[in-house]
Enzyme design. Structure first.
Site, mmCIF file in Angstrom:
data_model
loop_
_atom_site.group_PDB
_atom_site.id
_atom_site.type_symbol
_atom_site.label_atom_id
_atom_site.label_comp_id
_atom_site.label_asym_id
_atom_site.label_seq_id
_atom_site.Cartn_x
_atom_site.Cartn_y
_atom_site.Cartn_z
ATOM 1 N N ASN A 81 2.288 4.794 8.182
ATOM 2 C CA ASN A 81 3.212 5.474 9.098
ATOM 3 C C ASN A 81 3.149 6.972 8.818
ATOM 4 O O ASN A 81 2.763 7.381 7.730
ATOM 5 C CB ASN A 81 4.651 4.958 8.896
ATOM 6 C CG ASN A 81 5.097 5.067 7.450
ATOM 7 O OD1 ASN A 81 4.672 4.293 6.599
ATOM 8 N ND2 ASN A 81 5.935 6.042 7.180
ATOM 9 N N MET A 90 6.617 3.650 -2.650
ATOM 10 C CA MET A 90 7.664 3.181 -3.567
ATOM 11 C C MET A 90 7.102 2.369 -4.733
ATOM 12 O O MET A 90 7.802 1.528 -5.294
ATOM 13 C CB MET A 90 8.667 2.306 -2.798
ATOM 14 C CG MET A 90 9.252 2.938 -1.556
ATOM 15 S SD MET A 90 10.259 1.751 -0.664
ATOM 16 C CE MET A 90 10.417 2.578 0.924
ATOM 17 N N SER A 91 5.857 2.610 -5.084
ATOM 18 C CA SER A 91 5.259 1.800 -6.149
ATOM 19 C C SER A 91 4.276 2.640 -6.950
ATOM 20 O O SER A 91 4.350 3.865 -6.962
ATOM 21 C CB SER A 91 4.532 0.593 -5.528
ATOM 22 O OG SER A 91 3.407 1.025 -4.775
ATOM 23 N N SER A 113 1.343 -4.061 -0.503
ATOM 24 C CA SER A 113 1.828 -4.581 0.783
ATOM 25 C C SER A 113 0.711 -4.856 1.766
ATOM 26 O O SER A 113 -0.036 -3.950 2.116
ATOM 27 C CB SER A 113 2.738 -3.556 1.464
ATOM 28 O OG SER A 113 3.906 -3.396 0.770
ATOM 29 N N TYR A 144 12.837 -0.754 -6.672
ATOM 30 C CA TYR A 144 13.926 -0.990 -5.709
ATOM 31 C C TYR A 144 14.381 -2.444 -5.687
ATOM 32 O O TYR A 144 15.433 -2.767 -5.150
ATOM 33 C CB TYR A 144 13.538 -0.521 -4.294
ATOM 34 C CG TYR A 144 12.411 -1.295 -3.632
ATOM 35 C CD1 TYR A 144 12.590 -2.592 -3.165
ATOM 36 C CD2 TYR A 144 11.173 -0.700 -3.463
ATOM 37 C CE1 TYR A 144 11.558 -3.291 -2.560
ATOM 38 C CE2 TYR A 144 10.128 -1.379 -2.859
ATOM 39 C CZ TYR A 144 10.331 -2.687 -2.412
ATOM 40 O OH TYR A 144 9.303 -3.368 -1.832
ATOM 41 N N GLU A 145 13.594 -3.352 -6.280
ATOM 42 C CA GLU A 145 14.028 -4.753 -6.383
ATOM 43 C C GLU A 145 14.975 -4.937 -7.567
ATOM 44 O O GLU A 145 15.499 -6.027 -7.784
ATOM 45 C CB GLU A 145 12.820 -5.672 -6.572
ATOM 46 C CG GLU A 145 11.900 -5.720 -5.363
ATOM 47 C CD GLU A 145 10.622 -6.487 -5.662
ATOM 48 O OE1 GLU A 145 10.580 -7.688 -5.369
ATOM 49 O OE2 GLU A 145 9.676 -5.879 -6.198
ATOM 50 N N ALA A 193 0.747 0.651 0.263
ATOM 51 C CA ALA A 193 1.000 1.174 1.601
ATOM 52 C C ALA A 193 1.834 2.441 1.419
ATOM 53 O O ALA A 193 2.698 2.485 0.548
ATOM 54 C CB ALA A 193 1.780 0.150 2.412
ATOM 55 N N HIS A 235 9.187 -2.295 8.200
ATOM 56 C CA HIS A 235 8.332 -2.928 7.197
ATOM 57 C C HIS A 235 7.258 -3.821 7.812
ATOM 58 O O HIS A 235 6.143 -3.887 7.296
ATOM 59 C CB HIS A 235 9.186 -3.718 6.201
ATOM 60 C CG HIS A 235 8.390 -4.280 5.069
ATOM 61 N ND1 HIS A 235 7.819 -3.475 4.100
ATOM 62 C CD2 HIS A 235 8.029 -5.544 4.765
ATOM 63 C CE1 HIS A 235 7.153 -4.234 3.250
ATOM 64 N NE2 HIS A 235 7.262 -5.496 3.630
ATOM 65 N N HIS A 249 8.689 -3.904 -7.817
ATOM 66 C CA HIS A 249 9.153 -2.574 -7.428
ATOM 67 C C HIS A 249 10.470 -2.249 -8.118
ATOM 68 O O HIS A 249 11.289 -3.140 -8.346
ATOM 69 C CB HIS A 249 9.369 -2.521 -5.909
ATOM 70 C CG HIS A 249 8.144 -2.834 -5.108
ATOM 71 N ND1 HIS A 249 7.815 -4.125 -4.758
ATOM 72 C CD2 HIS A 249 7.177 -2.038 -4.599
ATOM 73 C CE1 HIS A 249 6.693 -4.102 -4.059
ATOM 74 N NE2 HIS A 249 6.275 -2.859 -3.946
ATOM 75 N N HIS A 286 4.208 -10.054 -0.480
ATOM 76 C CA HIS A 286 3.718 -10.151 -1.862
ATOM 77 C C HIS A 286 3.850 -11.603 -2.319
ATOM 78 O O HIS A 286 4.954 -12.133 -2.394
ATOM 79 C CB HIS A 286 4.548 -9.256 -2.787
ATOM 80 C CG HIS A 286 4.363 -7.783 -2.523
ATOM 81 N ND1 HIS A 286 3.597 -6.981 -3.326
ATOM 82 C CD2 HIS A 286 4.836 -6.988 -1.548
ATOM 83 C CE1 HIS A 286 3.612 -5.748 -2.854
ATOM 84 N NE2 HIS A 286 4.364 -5.729 -1.771
HETATM 85 N N1 HPA Z 1 7.825 5.963 2.490
HETATM 86 C C1 HPA Z 1 7.903 5.233 1.368
HETATM 87 N N2 HPA Z 1 7.214 4.112 1.186
HETATM 88 C C2 HPA Z 1 6.409 3.709 2.165
HETATM 89 C C3 HPA Z 1 6.286 4.429 3.358
HETATM 90 C C4 HPA Z 1 7.034 5.610 3.529
HETATM 91 O O1 HPA Z 1 6.990 6.302 4.563
HETATM 92 N N3 HPA Z 1 5.393 3.755 4.135
HETATM 93 C C5 HPA Z 1 4.995 2.678 3.417
HETATM 94 N N4 HPA Z 1 5.602 2.645 2.227
#
Ligand code: HPA
Length: 273
Positions: free
Chosen positions: A236, A212-213, A31, A86-87, A114, A248, A84, A62
């Protein structure tokens, strides 16, 4: 449906028809980090849509393209866009870029992502070298019949991230005078960011960052016997008691600001591979 090895060979043949070199590494740009691809002296750019059996990248930030060329004087294949879970892609599909890089001859894999910071000492915008990972995705790209030509049935995971490449990355950060944390990445399924209770759980389980990757890709790379290096940008704070809302676009923007430090680390690792 073709056998996995045949799918990979078909995609590799398309790449080879446009680029004859043997890459030292595959680079997966996460990301907001796709900008690193601009630093590659590109000899070929191939849309994922041109690669048979390749999924299409749908995540924002992406591009969905393979960039073949030279970075720091070394031949590389860079993936602008990953897949991912989640996709809706399977863990096996998520690891196709890794397997393609290996089929093209890459012995190394550099992954970036990220992530939310779990370690209270981490600040938004910091970068973390991944030392180890925890798979909380309840998925694994190696489930199913094992293809012994791709790797062993039960790969050892005691050091998925190459120790020597970690030292190279730490030395590069020191030389360029920026902070590089080293910690454990927790892979969650997403697409929801974590609840406070989940961030707390991930921290208690031993995580320093959560995303998430990456986890399926690294499993496939270890299976393939590749030397792996990974870097997370902390976009974050996932520290449960000082939690900000996560969105995001902020994640992507902060990840972009770390691109220069990622470039330093990537170039140093490429020199060592
Ligand atoms: N959690 C999961 N995936 C992420 C986060 C998070 O806080 N920040 C960026 N990708």
């Amino acid at each position: 449906m073709l056998h996995l090895a045949e799918q990979i060979d078909a995609a590799a043949a398309i790449v080879r028809s446009q680029w004859a070199e043997r890459p030292v590494a595959g680079i997966i740009l996460g990301s907001g980090l796709g900008g690193l691809a601009r630093e590659i002296d590109a000899a070929a750019k191939i849309d994922y849509a041109e690669l048979p059996h390749f999924p299409r990248s749908t995540a924002v930030g992406h591009a969905g393209r393979l960039v073949c060329g030279t970075l720091a004087g070394r031949p590389v294949v860079a993936f602008q866009g990953r897949f991912h879970l989640y996709e809706g892609w399977t863990a096996e599909q998520a690891s196709l870029p890794v397997r393609l890089a290996k089929a093209l001859g890459a012995g190394g894999l550099i992954v970036s992502n990220a992530a939310g910071g779990l370690n209270p000492l981490y600040r938004v915008g910091d970068v973390m070298l991944i030392d180890d990972q925890i798979n909380l995705m309840f998925a694994n790209p190696l489930i199913g019949v094992n293809d012994d030509d791709l790797g062993p049935r039960f790969p050892d995971m005691c050091a998925p991230y190459d120790r020597q490449l970690q030292e190279v990355a730490m030395a590069a950060a020191l030389e360029h005078r920026f902070v590089l944390h080293r910690g454990v990445y927790v892979g969650m399924l997403g697409p929801t960011y974590e609840t406070r209770a989940e961030y707390r759980m991930c921290r208690r389980l031993g995580g320093d960052a959560v995303g998430m990757s990456t986890v399926p890709e690294v499993v496939a790379a270890v299976h393939a016997g590749m030397r792996v290096a990974g870097v997370s940008t902390i976009t974050n704070a996932g520290t449960a008691d000082a939690l900000d809302e996560t969105d995001h676009s902020a994640v992507t923007q902060i990840a972009g600001a770390a691109a220069e430090r990622l470039g330093v680390i990537t170039r140093a690792i490429l020199q060592a591979l």
